[in-house]
Design a protein around this motif. Structure first.
Motif, PDB file in Angstrom:
ATOM      1  N   LEU A 117      -3.718   7.000   1.809  1.00 34.61           N
ATOM      2  CA  LEU A 117      -4.403   6.398   0.660  1.00 34.61           C
ATOM      3  C   LEU A 117      -5.570   7.269   0.207  1.00 34.61           C
ATOM      4  O   LEU A 117      -5.838   7.399  -0.997  1.00 34.61           O
ATOM      5  CB  LEU A 117      -4.894   5.001   1.028  1.00 34.61           C
ATOM      6  N   ASN A 118      -6.266   7.855   1.161  1.00 35.86           N
ATOM      7  CA  ASN A 118      -7.359   8.770   0.846  1.00 35.86           C
ATOM      8  C   ASN A 118      -6.834   9.985   0.088  1.00 35.86           C
ATOM      9  O   ASN A 118      -7.409  10.401  -0.925  1.00 35.86           O
ATOM     10  CB  ASN A 118      -8.041   9.195   2.140  1.00 35.86           C
ATOM     11  N   LYS A 136      -4.356   4.493  10.994  1.00 38.05           N
ATOM     12  CA  LYS A 136      -5.154   5.649  10.593  1.00 38.05           C
ATOM     13  C   LYS A 136      -4.362   6.566   9.662  1.00 38.05           C
ATOM     14  O   LYS A 136      -4.908   7.119   8.702  1.00 38.05           O
ATOM     15  CB  LYS A 136      -5.589   6.431  11.846  1.00 38.05           C
ATOM     16  N   SER A 137      -3.077   6.727   9.941  1.00 37.04           N
ATOM     17  CA  SER A 137      -2.267   7.595   9.085  1.00 37.04           C
ATOM     18  C   SER A 137      -2.107   7.004   7.684  1.00 37.04           C
ATOM     19  O   SER A 137      -2.094   7.741   6.685  1.00 37.04           O
ATOM     20  CB  SER A 137      -0.892   7.833   9.716  1.00 37.04           C
ATOM     21  N   LEU A 151       0.827  -1.206   0.000  1.00 40.56           N
ATOM     22  CA  LEU A 151       0.000   0.000   0.000  1.00 40.56           C
ATOM     23  C   LEU A 151       0.861   1.255   0.000  1.00 40.56           C
ATOM     24  O   LEU A 151       0.501   2.262  -0.628  1.00 40.56           O
ATOM     25  CB  LEU A 151      -0.929  -0.007   1.211  1.00 40.56           C
ATOM     26  N   SER A 152       1.993   1.198   0.675  1.00 44.19           N
ATOM     27  CA  SER A 152       2.858   2.382   0.766  1.00 44.19           C
ATOM     28  C   SER A 152       3.508   2.740  -0.564  1.00 44.19           C
ATOM     29  O   SER A 152       3.950   3.882  -0.758  1.00 44.19           O
ATOM     30  CB  SER A 152       3.941   2.157   1.823  1.00 44.19           C
ATOM     31  N   SER A 153       3.568   1.795  -1.494  1.00 44.73           N
ATOM     32  CA  SER A 153       4.233   2.054  -2.777  1.00 44.73           C
ATOM     33  C   SER A 153       3.279   2.570  -3.856  1.00 44.73           C
ATOM     34  O   SER A 153       3.711   2.867  -4.968  1.00 44.73           O
ATOM     35  CB  SER A 153       4.900   0.773  -3.290  1.00 44.73           C
TER      36      SER A 153
END
Length: 383
Positions: free
Chosen positions: A245-246, A239-240, A154-156
């Motif tokens: 992603l939002n 949450k961060s 997800l971080s990429s």
């Protein structure tokens, strides 16, 4: 001989028909070229009709899943389903135009499912097709893209806010404990939330965000336990990370303390938030108004424009075109899809020189309460 009677046999199917153009949708699946339904297209009003057409849970589990989810959310809307052969390579999404043509252009939103690995190039390619449909064929649509995110962290993920694709939204959510999760574990490719998202769009009014928590709870037997389309459980994401992603303009599902259910994080499209068309609902409102204006004014194309002695447009000519332009917009205003609108025709414009009538239409959209700020504290006196 038995007594005369009328026999009624109940069957499973739709309980009501959504006949508004706003609910009409299309769903495109890329499948192997050996598929029995490759290069076929058909219109359905229920999952049962899709099954009759050959979309069985055994032969087409992913398509069956998304059509099932679509009708779980939207009852019995018109859905054009198309299967396209895909053997690899880069998508140009030209088949989307075929899907739209199969329904004679009579739809308002489409969903695309592919097991090809996601890239921002996909967003650019799909937006190019959306732009062609709008500008060349006058068929404005919004689209949802569900691609494969398996094996991707997800971080990429790329930031989509710079993609300049106001007609494309990218889906990142997935079921984490039901049929969708089982399919993901079996196939090893993203299953996603295309059916639920497209169904929510289909049943919503054009000005409504599908992230409206009081209206669009997508949980049930499916989408109660949540995950992301790369298989990451929702509960393992901070949450961060969700906020990031939002901000990158992906659409996924989330939970909120104090409220049962599963909800879309947003209705963002792949463009900057400063754009007038930063969300699906903004796109759907402008698309609907565009269609209504065209329908009202198309019969007047090449019609006479009468002038005063001074060369300005006659009042009755201005009144006729203003009234026609307002017809559809009035309906949107009454339905709460617009806050206000204005139509202005400059009487001094030189229509003899240009053979062109310029009509200035301004729409005031409906706001969305994406954030609510409350001040709270004690007071000695409330006077």
């Amino acid at each position: 001989m038995a007594l005369s009677k009328i026999t009624i046999t109940e069957i499973n199917g739709a309980s009501r028909f959504l006949t508004s153009d706003d609910s009409k949708s299309g769903m495109l699946f890329y499948v192997s070229d050996t598929s029995a339904l490759a290069e076929t297209s058909f219109q359905v009003y229920s999952l049962q009709e899709a099954e009759t057409a050959g979309v069985t849970v055994d032969d087409f589990p992913v398509a069956h899943y998304h059509i099932d989810e679509f009708y779980r959310m939207s009852d019995s809307a018109q859905l054009q389903v198309k299967f396209v052969s895909y053997t690899g390579g880069t998508h140009d999404f030209a088949e989307v135009k075929e899907l739209v043509a199969d329904a004679d252009g009579d739809m308002s939103q489409i969903g695309v499912y592919t097991q090809a690995n996601f890239s921002t190039g996909m967003v650019t390619a799909l937006q190019a097709v959306m732009s062609d449909l709008k500008e060349e064929d006058d068929i404005p649509l919004v689209s949802l893209l569900q691609a494969n995110f398996s094996g991707v962290t997800l971080s990429s993920l790329s930031d989509l806010s710079s993609s300049n694709a106001p007609q494309v939204a990218v889906l990142l959510g997935q079921d984490g404990g039901g049929t969708g999760a089982a399919l993901y574990n079996s196939i090893g490719k993203s299953i996603g939330i295309l059916g639920a998202a497209l169904g929510s769009l289909s049943v919503s009014s054009v000005h409504e965000s599908i992230a409206w928590k009081g209206q669009y709870d997508v949980s049930g037997a499916e989408l109660n336990t949540l995950a992301f389309a790369n298989g990451t459980p929702y509960k393992s994401v901070s949450k961060s990370q969700l906020a990031t992603l939002n901000d990158k303009k992906y659409i996924f599902l989330l939970k909120d303390f104090g409220l049962n259910g599963s909800y879309f994080n947003s209705s963002f499209v792949a463009t900057q938030e400063s754009s007038d068309y930063y969300s699906l609902e903004r796109g759907r409102v402008i698309n609907k108004s565009r269609k209504l204006l065209r329908t009202s004014l198309l019969p007047q194309l090449n019609s006479p424009l009468y002038l005063e002695e001074s060369g300005s447009l006659r009042l009755e000519t201005i009144g006729k075109f203003t009234s026609l332009a307002e017809q559809g917009l009035q309906g949107m205003l009454r339905a709460g899809e617009l806050s206000n609108y204005s139509v202005y025709i400059d009487p001094a414009q030189d229509v003899l020189a240009s053979d062109t009538l310029v009509i200035d239409v301004k729409l005031q959209p409906v706001g969305v309460s994406r954030y609510i700020n409350i001040t709270l504290g004690f007071a000695v006196s409330l006077a």
